[in-house]
Design a protein around this motif. Structure first.
Motif, PDB file in Angstrom:
ATOM      1  N   LYS A  13       0.858  -1.184   0.000  1.00 23.00           N
ATOM      2  CA  LYS A  13       0.000   0.000   0.000  1.00 23.00           C
ATOM      3  C   LYS A  13       0.892   1.230   0.000  1.00 23.00           C
ATOM      4  CE  LYS A  13      -3.689   2.367   2.577  1.00 23.00           C
ATOM      5  NZ  LYS A  13      -4.538   2.619   1.394  1.00 23.00           N
ATOM      6  N   ASP A  14       0.903   1.951  -1.099  1.00 23.49           N
ATOM      7  CA  ASP A  14       1.777   3.120  -1.253  1.00 23.49           C
ATOM      8  C   ASP A  14       3.226   2.700  -1.007  1.00 23.49           C
ATOM      9  OD1 ASP A  14      -0.517   4.672  -1.778  1.00 23.49           O
ATOM     10  OD2 ASP A  14      -0.828   5.014   0.361  1.00 23.49           O
ATOM     11  N   ASP A  15       3.894   3.302  -0.007  1.00 23.24           N
ATOM     12  CA  ASP A  15       5.302   2.972   0.253  1.00 23.24           C
ATOM     13  C   ASP A  15       5.459   1.907   1.335  1.00 23.24           C
ATOM     14  OD1 ASP A  15       4.388   4.578   2.300  1.00 23.24           O
ATOM     15  OD2 ASP A  15       6.237   5.734   2.488  1.00 23.24           O
ATOM     16  N   LEU A  16       4.361   1.218   1.690  1.00 25.73           N
ATOM     17  CA  LEU A  16       4.405   0.168   2.710  1.00 25.73           C
ATOM     18  C   LEU A  16       4.293  -1.201   2.055  1.00 25.73           C
ATOM     19  CD1 LEU A  16       4.223  -0.913   5.659  1.00 25.73           C
ATOM     20  CD2 LEU A  16       1.740  -0.548   5.493  1.00 25.73           C
ATOM     21  N   LYS A  17       5.176  -2.126   2.455  1.00 27.48           N
ATOM     22  CA  LYS A  17       5.112  -3.498   1.981  1.00 27.48           C
ATOM     23  C   LYS A  17       5.350  -4.438   3.148  1.00 27.48           C
ATOM     24  CE  LYS A  17       6.924  -6.712  -1.506  1.00 27.48           C
ATOM     25  NZ  LYS A  17       7.884  -6.895  -2.630  1.00 27.48           N
ATOM     26  N   ILE A  18       4.426  -5.377   3.348  1.00 27.11           N
ATOM     27  CA  ILE A  18       4.513  -6.385   4.404  1.00 27.11           C
ATOM     28  C   ILE A  18       4.451  -7.754   3.759  1.00 27.11           C
ATOM     29  CG2 ILE A  18       3.367  -7.355   6.433  1.00 27.11           C
ATOM     30  CD1 ILE A  18       2.164  -4.568   6.915  1.00 27.11           C
ATOM     31  N   CYS A  19       5.435  -8.604   4.061  1.00 30.69           N
ATOM     32  CA  CYS A  19       5.471  -9.947   3.459  1.00 30.69           C
ATOM     33  C   CYS A  19       5.825 -11.011   4.489  1.00 30.69           C
ATOM     34  CB  CYS A  19       6.504 -10.002   2.328  1.00 30.69           C
ATOM     35  SG  CYS A  19       5.954  -9.264   0.788  1.00 30.69           S
ATOM     36  N   PHE A  20       5.096 -12.124   4.437  1.00 30.46           N
ATOM     37  CA  PHE A  20       5.455 -13.353   5.134  1.00 30.46           C
ATOM     38  C   PHE A  20       5.631 -14.420   4.059  1.00 30.46           C
ATOM     39  CE2 PHE A  20       3.630 -11.064   8.625  1.00 30.46           C
ATOM     40  CZ  PHE A  20       4.194 -11.592   9.772  1.00 30.46           C
ATOM     41  N   SER A  21       6.766 -15.118   4.086  1.00 28.58           N
ATOM     42  CA  SER A  21       7.017 -16.148   3.075  1.00 28.58           C
ATOM     43  C   SER A  21       7.700 -17.343   3.728  1.00 28.58           C
ATOM     44  CB  SER A  21       7.878 -15.595   1.940  1.00 28.58           C
ATOM     45  OG  SER A  21       9.112 -15.109   2.434  1.00 28.58           O
ATOM     46  N   ARG A  22       7.259 -18.540   3.354  1.00 24.15           N
ATOM     47  CA  ARG A  22       7.854 -19.747   3.926  1.00 24.15           C
ATOM     48  C   ARG A  22       9.150 -20.081   3.215  1.00 24.15           C
ATOM     49  NH1 ARG A  22       6.704 -23.024   7.646  1.00 24.15           N
ATOM     50  NH2 ARG A  22       4.662 -22.070   7.999  1.00 24.15           N
ATOM     51  N   ASP A  23      10.178 -20.411   4.014  1.00 25.88           N
ATOM     52  CA  ASP A  23      11.505 -20.756   3.503  1.00 25.88           C
ATOM     53  C   ASP A  23      11.955 -22.033   4.214  1.00 25.88           C
ATOM     54  OD1 ASP A  23      14.040 -20.904   2.507  1.00 25.88           O
ATOM     55  OD2 ASP A  23      14.770 -19.036   3.396  1.00 25.88           O
ATOM     56  N   GLY A  24      11.607 -23.167   3.648  1.00 20.03           N
ATOM     57  CA  GLY A  24      11.933 -24.448   4.297  1.00 20.03           C
ATOM     58  C   GLY A  24      11.132 -24.616   5.571  1.00 20.03           C
ATOM     59  N   ASP A  25      11.836 -24.770   6.684  1.00 16.69           N
ATOM     60  CA  ASP A  25      11.175 -25.006   7.961  1.00 16.69           C
ATOM     61  C   ASP A  25      10.861 -23.720   8.719  1.00 16.69           C
ATOM     62  OD1 ASP A  25      11.298 -27.730   7.559  1.00 16.69           O
ATOM     63  OD2 ASP A  25      13.246 -27.936   8.559  1.00 16.69           O
ATOM     64  N   VAL A  26      11.154 -22.573   8.154  1.00 14.17           N
ATOM     65  CA  VAL A  26      10.910 -21.308   8.848  1.00 14.17           C
ATOM     66  C   VAL A  26      10.072 -20.377   7.968  1.00 14.17           C
ATOM     67  CG1 VAL A  26      13.070 -21.486  10.140  1.00 14.17           C
ATOM     68  CG2 VAL A  26      13.006 -20.184   8.000  1.00 14.17           C
ATOM     69  N   VAL A  27       9.593 -19.306   8.591  1.00 15.61           N
ATOM     70  CA  VAL A  27       8.864 -18.254   7.886  1.00 15.61           C
ATOM     71  C   VAL A  27       9.671 -16.973   8.016  1.00 15.61           C
ATOM     72  CG1 VAL A  27       6.756 -16.866   7.817  1.00 15.61           C
ATOM     73  CG2 VAL A  27       6.629 -19.320   8.301  1.00 15.61           C
ATOM     74  N   ARG A  28       9.835 -16.288   6.898  1.00 17.01           N
ATOM     75  CA  ARG A  28      10.560 -15.012   6.905  1.00 17.01           C
ATOM     76  C   ARG A  28       9.561 -13.856   6.816  1.00 17.01           C
ATOM     77  NH1 ARG A  28      16.031 -15.352   6.357  1.00 17.01           N
ATOM     78  NH2 ARG A  28      16.849 -17.422   5.817  1.00 17.01           N
ATOM     79  N   TYR A  29       9.745 -12.895   7.729  1.00 17.03           N
ATOM     80  CA  TYR A  29       8.917 -11.689   7.731  1.00 17.03           C
ATOM     81  C   TYR A  29       9.770 -10.506   7.295  1.00 17.03           C
ATOM     82  CZ  TYR A  29       6.767  -7.440   9.609  1.00 17.03           C
ATOM     83  OH  TYR A  29       6.257  -6.157   9.755  1.00 17.03           O
ATOM     84  N   SER A  30       9.214  -9.679   6.421  1.00 22.14           N
ATOM     85  CA  SER A  30       9.908  -8.451   6.017  1.00 22.14           C
ATOM     86  C   SER A  30       8.881  -7.329   5.897  1.00 22.14           C
ATOM     87  CB  SER A  30      10.645  -8.631   4.688  1.00 22.14           C
ATOM     88  OG  SER A  30       9.733  -8.856   3.631  1.00 22.14           O
ATOM     89  N   ARG A  31       9.305  -6.132   6.294  1.00 22.76           N
ATOM     90  CA  ARG A  31       8.459  -4.949   6.196  1.00 22.76           C
ATOM     91  C   ARG A  31       9.318  -3.760   5.786  1.00 22.76           C
ATOM     92  NH1 ARG A  31       9.227  -0.374   9.089  1.00 22.76           N
ATOM     93  NH2 ARG A  31       9.274  -1.559  11.055  1.00 22.76           N
ATOM     94  N   THR A  32       8.874  -3.045   4.778  1.00 19.66           N
ATOM     95  CA  THR A  32       9.522  -1.801   4.380  1.00 19.66           C
ATOM     96  C   THR A  32       8.484  -0.685   4.417  1.00 19.66           C
ATOM     97  OG1 THR A  32       9.111  -2.200   2.022  1.00 19.66           O
ATOM     98  CG2 THR A  32      11.205  -2.968   2.920  1.00 19.66           C
ATOM     99  N   LEU A  33       8.908   0.467   4.928  1.00 15.50           N
ATOM    100  CA  LEU A  33       8.066   1.659   4.967  1.00 15.50           C
ATOM    101  C   LEU A  33       8.983   2.847   4.746  1.00 15.50           C
ATOM    102  CD1 LEU A  33       5.385   3.132   5.442  1.00 15.50           C
ATOM    103  CD2 LEU A  33       5.897   3.080   7.902  1.00 15.50           C
TER     104      LEU A  33
END
Length: 237
Positions: A13-33
């Protein structure tokens, strides 16, 4: 944007990005604003993500427990109650949950933080400062930036009183949200021309709103009802 999600999604949304993605046995969270970023690694094979507004007193590093909203002065007749609507700044919490356990992994805001001093320099309290227009009906707003406080001002005195600010303490804040509105209800009881008691009310502005997870309530055990009321003894104007 607010709501509950699986551990595998992206929102932009605009300049905000929120992502959760599965990477093998873990989940990676990333957020940019804008220029701000956050990354976390989560070891979980299930559960859900909760995104909701939280008390606007966490950034940076919990400077204060108090929110001060200043507004255009209102003069209220003796022994009367008047309802107004004010805006307040939004902070957004990202939670992960499984069964009955949940954890906040990120808090951010799309508004810069401003601070003030309520009361004398030696005995006053630092407050998160916000200027708001005054409305007498529910105002339009962007719920990613601001929420709305429905404030009942009760003049218990036998004289006219002038009010231009309200101070709320974090422990009592009850925030509700849906896709188009973030809100709180509060009451301000003026007991002298310069003294008032404030509290927040556990009730949404409109039906169907979901209650936010309370960060400050979950950090505190055994609060009495008196702890949820703040006495404004350094003036209401």
């Amino acid at each position: 944007m607010y709501g509950r999600y699986s551990l595998d999604f992206c929102i932009e949304k605009d300049d905000l990005k929120i992502c959760f993605s599965r990477d093998g046995d873990v989940v990676r969270y990333s957020r940019t604003l804008g220029d701000s970023t956050m990354e976390r690694i989560i070891a979980s094979d299930g559960g859900q993500v909760i995104i909701n507004p939280v008390e606007p007193l966490n950034l940076p590093e919990e400077v204060t427990r108090f929110l001060e909203i200043r507004f255009e002065s209102i003069i209220i007749e003796p022994e009367a109650t008047r309802r107004i609507y004010l805006t307040f700044p939004i902070e957004i919490g990202i939670f992960i949950s499984k069964k009955a356990a949940f954890r906040c992994i990120d808090i951010f805001s799309r508004l810069p933080q401003k601070y003030s001093l309520y009361g004398p320099t030696d005995t006053g309290v630092i407050t998160r400062y916000h200027w708001s227009p005054v409305s007498f009906t529910l105002p339009a707003h962007d719920p990613c930036f601001e929420g709305v406080v429905e404030l009942d001002i009760v003049n218990t005195t036998k004289g006219w009183v002038e009010v231009s600010r309200v101070v709320l303490e974090n422990y009592g804040m009850k925030i509700y949200y849906d896709q188009g509105l973030v809100s709180m209800k509060a009451q301000m009881r003026v007991i002298k021309s310069t003294i008032a008691e404030t509290c927040c009310i556990r009730s949404p502005i409109r039906e169907g709103m979901r209650k936010s997870i309370e960060l400050y309530y979950t950090r505190t055990i055994g609060l009495s009802e008196s702890a949820l009321t703040f006495t404004m003894d350094a003036g209401v104007h």
